[in-house]
Design an enzyme around this catalytic site. Structure first.
Site, PDB file in Angstrom:
ATOM      1  N   SER A 183       0.830  -1.210   0.000  1.00  0.00           N
ATOM      2  CA  SER A 183       0.000   0.000   0.000  1.00  0.00           C
ATOM      3  C   SER A 183       0.862   1.257   0.000  1.00  0.00           C
ATOM      4  O   SER A 183       1.748   1.416   0.841  1.00  0.00           O
ATOM      5  CB  SER A 183      -0.870   0.052   1.264  1.00  0.00           C
ATOM      6  OG  SER A 183      -1.850  -0.937   1.208  1.00  0.00           O
ATOM      7  N   HIS A 187      -2.914   0.998  -4.435  1.00  0.00           N
ATOM      8  CA  HIS A 187      -2.194  -0.036  -5.178  1.00  0.00           C
ATOM      9  C   HIS A 187      -2.274   0.284  -6.666  1.00  0.00           C
ATOM     10  O   HIS A 187      -3.171   0.983  -7.123  1.00  0.00           O
ATOM     11  CB  HIS A 187      -2.775  -1.420  -4.905  1.00  0.00           C
ATOM     12  CG  HIS A 187      -2.400  -1.954  -3.564  1.00  0.00           C
ATOM     13  ND1 HIS A 187      -1.513  -2.979  -3.390  1.00  0.00           N
ATOM     14  CD2 HIS A 187      -2.782  -1.572  -2.329  1.00  0.00           C
ATOM     15  CE1 HIS A 187      -1.363  -3.223  -2.107  1.00  0.00           C
ATOM     16  NE2 HIS A 187      -2.130  -2.389  -1.430  1.00  0.00           N
ATOM     17  N   ALA A 246       3.037  -2.090   3.884  1.00  0.00           N
ATOM     18  CA  ALA A 246       2.887  -1.066   4.917  1.00  0.00           C
ATOM     19  C   ALA A 246       2.473  -1.798   6.191  1.00  0.00           C
ATOM     20  O   ALA A 246       1.691  -2.744   6.130  1.00  0.00           O
ATOM     21  CB  ALA A 246       1.822  -0.059   4.512  1.00  0.00           C
ATOM     22  N   MET A 285      -1.408  -6.847   7.116  1.00  0.00           N
ATOM     23  CA  MET A 285      -2.491  -7.661   6.549  1.00  0.00           C
ATOM     24  C   MET A 285      -2.083  -8.370   5.257  1.00  0.00           C
ATOM     25  O   MET A 285      -2.940  -8.718   4.448  1.00  0.00           O
ATOM     26  CB  MET A 285      -3.704  -6.764   6.276  1.00  0.00           C
ATOM     27  CG  MET A 285      -4.186  -5.972   7.488  1.00  0.00           C
ATOM     28  SD  MET A 285      -5.571  -4.909   7.059  1.00  0.00           S
ATOM     29  CE  MET A 285      -5.637  -3.825   8.508  1.00  0.00           C
ATOM     30  N   SER A 286      -0.788  -8.565   5.041  1.00  0.00           N
ATOM     31  CA  SER A 286      -0.372  -9.138   3.751  1.00  0.00           C
ATOM     32  C   SER A 286       0.909  -9.945   3.896  1.00  0.00           C
ATOM     33  O   SER A 286       1.259 -10.392   4.985  1.00  0.00           O
ATOM     34  CB  SER A 286      -0.152  -8.008   2.737  1.00  0.00           C
ATOM     35  OG  SER A 286       0.971  -7.230   3.113  1.00  0.00           O
ATOM     36  N   ASN A 302       2.679   3.499  11.094  1.00  0.00           N
ATOM     37  CA  ASN A 302       2.021   3.908  12.352  1.00  0.00           C
ATOM     38  C   ASN A 302       2.481   3.037  13.508  1.00  0.00           C
ATOM     39  O   ASN A 302       2.960   1.914  13.301  1.00  0.00           O
ATOM     40  CB  ASN A 302       0.487   3.774  12.214  1.00  0.00           C
ATOM     41  CG  ASN A 302       0.070   2.377  11.789  1.00  0.00           C
ATOM     42  OD1 ASN A 302       0.088   2.052  10.599  1.00  0.00           O
ATOM     43  ND2 ASN A 302      -0.287   1.547  12.742  1.00  0.00           N
ATOM     44  N   HIS A 342      -6.908   3.805   6.611  1.00  0.00           N
ATOM     45  CA  HIS A 342      -6.170   3.544   5.369  1.00  0.00           C
ATOM     46  C   HIS A 342      -5.618   4.861   4.812  1.00  0.00           C
ATOM     47  O   HIS A 342      -4.533   4.892   4.220  1.00  0.00           O
ATOM     48  CB  HIS A 342      -7.087   2.852   4.355  1.00  0.00           C
ATOM     49  CG  HIS A 342      -6.353   2.306   3.163  1.00  0.00           C
ATOM     50  ND1 HIS A 342      -5.265   1.463   3.270  1.00  0.00           N
ATOM     51  CD2 HIS A 342      -6.538   2.500   1.838  1.00  0.00           C
ATOM     52  CE1 HIS A 342      -4.814   1.156   2.055  1.00  0.00           C
ATOM     53  NE2 HIS A 342      -5.568   1.779   1.175  1.00  0.00           N
TER      54      HIS A 342
HETATM   55  N1  HPA Z   1      -2.080  -2.959  11.220  1.00  0.00           N
HETATM   56  C1  HPA Z   1      -2.294  -3.729  10.134  1.00  0.00           C
HETATM   57  N2  HPA Z   1      -1.978  -3.364   8.918  1.00  0.00           N
HETATM   58  C2  HPA Z   1      -1.393  -2.165   8.759  1.00  0.00           C
HETATM   59  C3  HPA Z   1      -1.136  -1.317   9.842  1.00  0.00           C
HETATM   60  C4  HPA Z   1      -1.491  -1.746  11.137  1.00  0.00           C
HETATM   61  O1  HPA Z   1      -1.296  -1.052  12.153  1.00  0.00           O
HETATM   62  N3  HPA Z   1      -0.558  -0.193   9.337  1.00  0.00           N
HETATM   63  C5  HPA Z   1      -0.456  -0.378   7.983  1.00  0.00           C
HETATM   64  N4  HPA Z   1      -0.963  -1.564   7.639  1.00  0.00           N
END
Ligand code: HPA
Length: 264
Positions: free
Chosen positions: A24, A54, A106, A201-202, A225, A237
């Site tokens: 991302s 994306h 990310a 998440m990937s 973050n 997001h």
């Molecule tokens: N959690 C899950 N996926 C993410 C995060 C997060 O804090 N930041 C960017 N992708």
């Protein structure tokens, strides 16, 4: 026409060395590749990426003197509940000749020593989503060994590339959560105790698929973050996309340096 022939017809027959998967807010790295771009929509079996941030193109060409294929967009487990949604694109990287993939993403950082804007190279992962892209695979090949899934030699080369580029890159364990909701603060406290440094998440399904297809793998997270509950920030997001470019500049330097080491 077979998918691989269709791609070769557009991009030429020369084999690639590496496949890159962009996360991302990191899709612009594909723009740096001197080559041919093919829309996923023109590639039968490729997923239709739904997430903003994306760039759903397969770009094949040269970056720092190395022939690569870049998956500018990935699809996630959370989109349709299919852990193997990236199977065809990862198999295509293998069929194009890749020895290895480098996945990027990310991520949130749950190691308190990290902060947004950092990059972290994965040393290992925790599959907290509990899904697996090889469920349903009928052959004994499905029992993939996950030791050194993040290839030690590639890790050494990436560390050297980061040093040479004067980029600080930490190393740690990535925990895969299914999403699409962010983690709860209690989940982050739990996963920290379990040994995770970053959450996302990937990537984990793609690394499992790469190992299944006989390729090496490496992965780097761009930290956007502090993980849930570790700062006062509301996660979104939008925030991920806003923060990704900071670490992306570092990531690009490391990737370019790594590729330069493998040119010629
Ligand atoms: N959690 C899950 N996926 C993410 C995060 C997060 O804090 N930041 C960017 N992708």
């Amino acid at each position: 026409m077979a998918l691989i022939d269709l791609i070769r017809e557009k991009a030429g027959p020369e084999p690639i060395k590496f496949g890159l998967v962009l996360g991302s807010g990191l899709g612009h790295i594909a723009d740096a590749v001197d080559g041919v771009s093919i829309d996923y929509a023109d590639l039968p079996g490729f997923p239709h990426t739904g997430v903003s941030g994306h760039n759903p193109n397969l770009v094949i060409g040269t970056l720092e003197g190395v022939r690569v294929a870049v998956l500018g967009g990935r699809m996630h487990y959370y989109e349709k509940g299919e852990a193997d949604v990236m199977r065809v694109p990862i198999e295509v990287l293998r069929d194009l000749g890749a020895d290895a993939i480098i996945a990027t993403n990310a991520a949130g950082i749950c190691n308190p020593n990290g902060q947004p804007g950092d990059i972290m190279m994965l040393t290992d992962h925790i599959n907290f989503a509990g899904a697996n892209p090889l469920i349903g695979e009928a052959t004994d090949k499905r029992f993939v060994d996950m030791r050194d899934a993040y290839d030690p030699e590639m890790r050494t080369a990436l560390i050297a590339a980061a040093k040479a580029a004067n980029v600080q890159m930490s190393q740690g364990v990535y925990a895969w959560f299914s999403g699409p909701s962010f983690e709860s603060p209690a989940e982050i406290r739990a996963i920290r105790r379990m040994g995770a440094d970053a959450v996302g998440m990937s990537t984990v399904p793609e690394v499992i698929l790469a190992r299944f297809f006989g390729m090496k793998a490496a992965a780097i997270s761009v930290i956007t973050n502090m993980a849930a509950g570790m700062s006062n920030e509301t996660l979104s997001h939008e925030h991920t996309k806003k923060m990704a470019p900071i670490g992306a500049a570092k990531l690009e330097k490391v990737l370019r340096g790594f590729l330069l080491q493998h040119s010629g």
